[in-house]
Design a protein around this motif. Sequence first.
Motif, PDB file in Angstrom:
ATOM      1  N   GLN A 153       0.816  -1.216   0.000  1.00  0.00           N
ATOM      2  CA  GLN A 153       0.000   0.000   0.000  1.00  0.00           C
ATOM      3  C   GLN A 153       0.849   1.265   0.000  1.00  0.00           C
ATOM      4  OE1 GLN A 153      -2.803  -1.792   3.284  1.00  0.00           O
ATOM      5  NE2 GLN A 153      -3.657   0.159   2.628  1.00  0.00           N
TER       6      GLN A 153
ATOM      7  N   GLU B 239      -3.150  11.580  -6.254  1.00  0.00           N
ATOM      8  CA  GLU B 239      -4.575  11.254  -6.118  1.00  0.00           C
ATOM      9  C   GLU B 239      -5.204  10.810  -7.436  1.00  0.00           C
ATOM     10  OE1 GLU B 239      -6.066  13.945  -2.335  1.00  0.00           O
ATOM     11  OE2 GLU B 239      -5.982  14.895  -4.322  1.00  0.00           O
TER      12      GLU B 239
ATOM     13  N   GLY C  87      -5.593   6.990  -7.224  1.00  0.00           N
ATOM     14  CA  GLY C  87      -6.387   6.328  -6.199  1.00  0.00           C
ATOM     15  C   GLY C  87      -6.540   7.193  -4.970  1.00  0.00           C
TER      16      GLY C  87
ATOM     17  N   VAL D  69      -5.684   8.506  -1.590  1.00  0.00           N
ATOM     18  CA  VAL D  69      -4.479   8.611  -0.767  1.00  0.00           C
ATOM     19  C   VAL D  69      -4.871   8.620   0.701  1.00  0.00           C
ATOM     20  CG1 VAL D  69      -2.524  10.080  -0.148  1.00  0.00           C
ATOM     21  CG2 VAL D  69      -3.174   9.804  -2.553  1.00  0.00           C
TER      22      VAL D  69
ATOM     23  N   TYR E  62      -1.650   4.403   0.013  1.00  0.00           N
ATOM     24  CA  TYR E  62      -2.959   4.312  -0.630  1.00  0.00           C
ATOM     25  C   TYR E  62      -3.885   3.398   0.176  1.00  0.00           C
ATOM     26  CZ  TYR E  62      -1.296   6.692  -4.844  1.00  0.00           C
ATOM     27  OH  TYR E  62      -0.814   7.627  -5.724  1.00  0.00           O
ATOM     28  N   LYS E  63      -5.168   3.514  -0.102  1.00  0.00           N
ATOM     29  CA  LYS E  63      -6.149   2.680   0.602  1.00  0.00           C
ATOM     30  C   LYS E  63      -5.954   1.202   0.288  1.00  0.00           C
ATOM     31  CE  LYS E  63      -8.892   5.327   3.085  1.00  0.00           C
ATOM     32  NZ  LYS E  63      -9.045   5.117   4.560  1.00  0.00           N
TER      33      LYS E  63
ATOM     34  N   GLU F 279      -4.287   0.298  -5.873  1.00  0.00           N
ATOM     35  CA  GLU F 279      -4.101   1.716  -6.181  1.00  0.00           C
ATOM     36  C   GLU F 279      -2.619   2.096  -6.127  1.00  0.00           C
ATOM     37  OE1 GLU F 279      -8.092   3.895  -4.529  1.00  0.00           O
ATOM     38  OE2 GLU F 279      -6.806   2.885  -3.056  1.00  0.00           O
ATOM     39  N   SER F 280      -1.915   1.539  -5.173  1.00  0.00           N
ATOM     40  CA  SER F 280      -0.486   1.801  -5.049  1.00  0.00           C
ATOM     41  C   SER F 280       0.264   1.273  -6.269  1.00  0.00           C
ATOM     42  CB  SER F 280       0.047   1.144  -3.774  1.00  0.00           C
ATOM     43  OG  SER F 280       1.440   1.337  -3.655  1.00  0.00           O
TER      44      SER F 280
END
Length: 664
Positions: free
Chosen positions: A43, A66, A69, A71, A87-88, A92-93
């Motif tokens: 992440q 952002e 994804g 942040v 990242y969540k 996304e990372s």
Amino acid sequence: MDCNLQSNYKLSKTEKKFLRKQIQARHTLLRHEGIETVSYATQSLVVANGGLGNGVSRNQLLPVLEKCGLVDALLMPPNKPYSFVRYKTAEESKKAYVTLNGKEIVDDLGQKIILYLNFVDKAQWKELGPQALPPGLIVIEEIISSEDEEMLLKSVNWTEDTDNQNFQKSLKHRRVKHFGYEFHYENNNIDKDKPLPGGLPDICDSILEKWLKEGYVKHKPDQLTINQYEPGHGIPAHIDTHSAFEDEIVSLSLGSEIVMDFKHPDGVTVPVMLPRRSLLVLTGESRYLWTHGITPRKFDTVQASEGHKSGIITSDVGDLTLSKRGIRTSFTFRKVRQTPCNCSYPLVCDSQRKESPPSFPESDKEASQLEQEYVHRVYEEIAGHFSSTRHTPWPHIVEFLKALPSGSVVADIGCGNGKYLGINKDLYMIGCDRSQNLVDICRERQFQAFVCDALTVPVRSGSCDACISVAVIHHFATAERRVAALQELVRLLRPGGKALIYVWAMEQEYKKQKSKYLRGNRISQGKKEEIISDTSMQGLLVEHMPDPGNQDSASSVPSIIDFQETGCNSRKAANSQLPVHINRTSFHSQDVLVPWHLKGNPCKDKPVEPFGPAGCHDSSPVFHRFYHVFCEGELEAACQALSNVSILQSYYDQGNWCVILQKV
């Protein structure tokens, strides 16, 4: 580009170059910051070149991140050329890793910066310890209204006749007016026998009366200095002379906010935010013991949240960003002291020290004469003894030389006995020094060396791939001559060529890194920590210095500061009013004479310590060398005065300020 995909197709030349730089960034982060990256998606990512120390603000970086994804957190450590993003989700990372690696962004100054991202299991960096304001320092916000601010700014007529006695035009980077008494920047003092006509401006009367009534100030000032600072400029760290002014010094900030750095003699630095329309009040320890200065730079690291306006810049890496400087005008009020200072800090008090006040050269001719007497002549006398103490190369300098391409032409300006001339046999190195006797020692060792002055090196412009200047620039007696020596180094370089410069530091203990020069001084103890300041780097991908190793051990590499400088017979040097430095102590003046005891003294049969046996009474010759020890930021500021260089790296190394610059 995902590392798992690289084997599926042949990499292009551009992709190979990018991959090489990404790997180098990862290696640099591990080597100097202890940041370990991983090859699998997590992440969290470390963003090399995307940091506050690299001129990238939170407002610039966050929108870019952002786009890939949600942040969860953006952590930006102060003065570091990297940041961490979490990242969540790992997906996304991974998208950010693939999309943003190699992305070019433009900072607020219009300079292009390329980001390099790598996965990390967790964010990690060297945290700043908890800090408090220096004792006696307070900042009062909104001390005046915006209407009063506008009135004060309009009252300053910078276009009036420059012959007016209240106008000072000799400062290179700012406009100055003095009222009551002229403030002399060369010694941070005034001439009490030469008051200026007219006193303080009438417009200040009502404001000062209000401050007195409300208890913000205790003495009505009779001296005022107005400074106007252009963005990017600052002032060297200093203490206003004790004997010149009363305890209280107050400064009103107008037009723009600024971060002012306060430094304790043991090396602790506290950055303090001074908002627009705020009043800084210095009394007690903060007035008499701590230096204060403004580091030359275009941006300041500040709190991102609105709740933090003045005071200490905290180490909350989730709430730091950059603030672009504007034009700032300061009104600094002082009360001239009519009696000697009797403060509680006698070691740094000119009223209580027994030696005469320092004297400084007032012209280039006087500076040259000072250097001839207290640098050139001394090195000729001590050359043999000096050479016997110069045998172990410094690791950081060795690394710089070994990283240069084979066949590079390298000049060592101020080569001494030539201990760096034979480090890398693949280089073509030449040395020069002002001392004939030291050059003779170089030739005995079969090195190429010649005699010349560092201000006029008889080598063709643009003919060197690299230069080194180790413990030389601090021997020049004026700021102009020090800048001229730096310019001469740059002249020798080809475009793209690099120079490594070392000078003695005023701060002999810096952020827990204690110079071995202070060994035996029990006032302050701290563990080793390598500090690298990358505020002017355009990227991480430059030649870096190795870790210093076990420099706290007795067998470690010696400091550049001389082994044979003892406290024995440290009396006033003949025909000079400059202070003579006391061995093993912190510097209390930037311009000093440092004693050298010539070999063959009655103490030679006693146990040898690195800086000579303490308490020894020596009848052998004592020579004094002139030094200007540099405050933090001063070497960078001198380099920034040059029009054709870029600072790649600046750092502190065992009591020395060091810079690697590149000719552009």
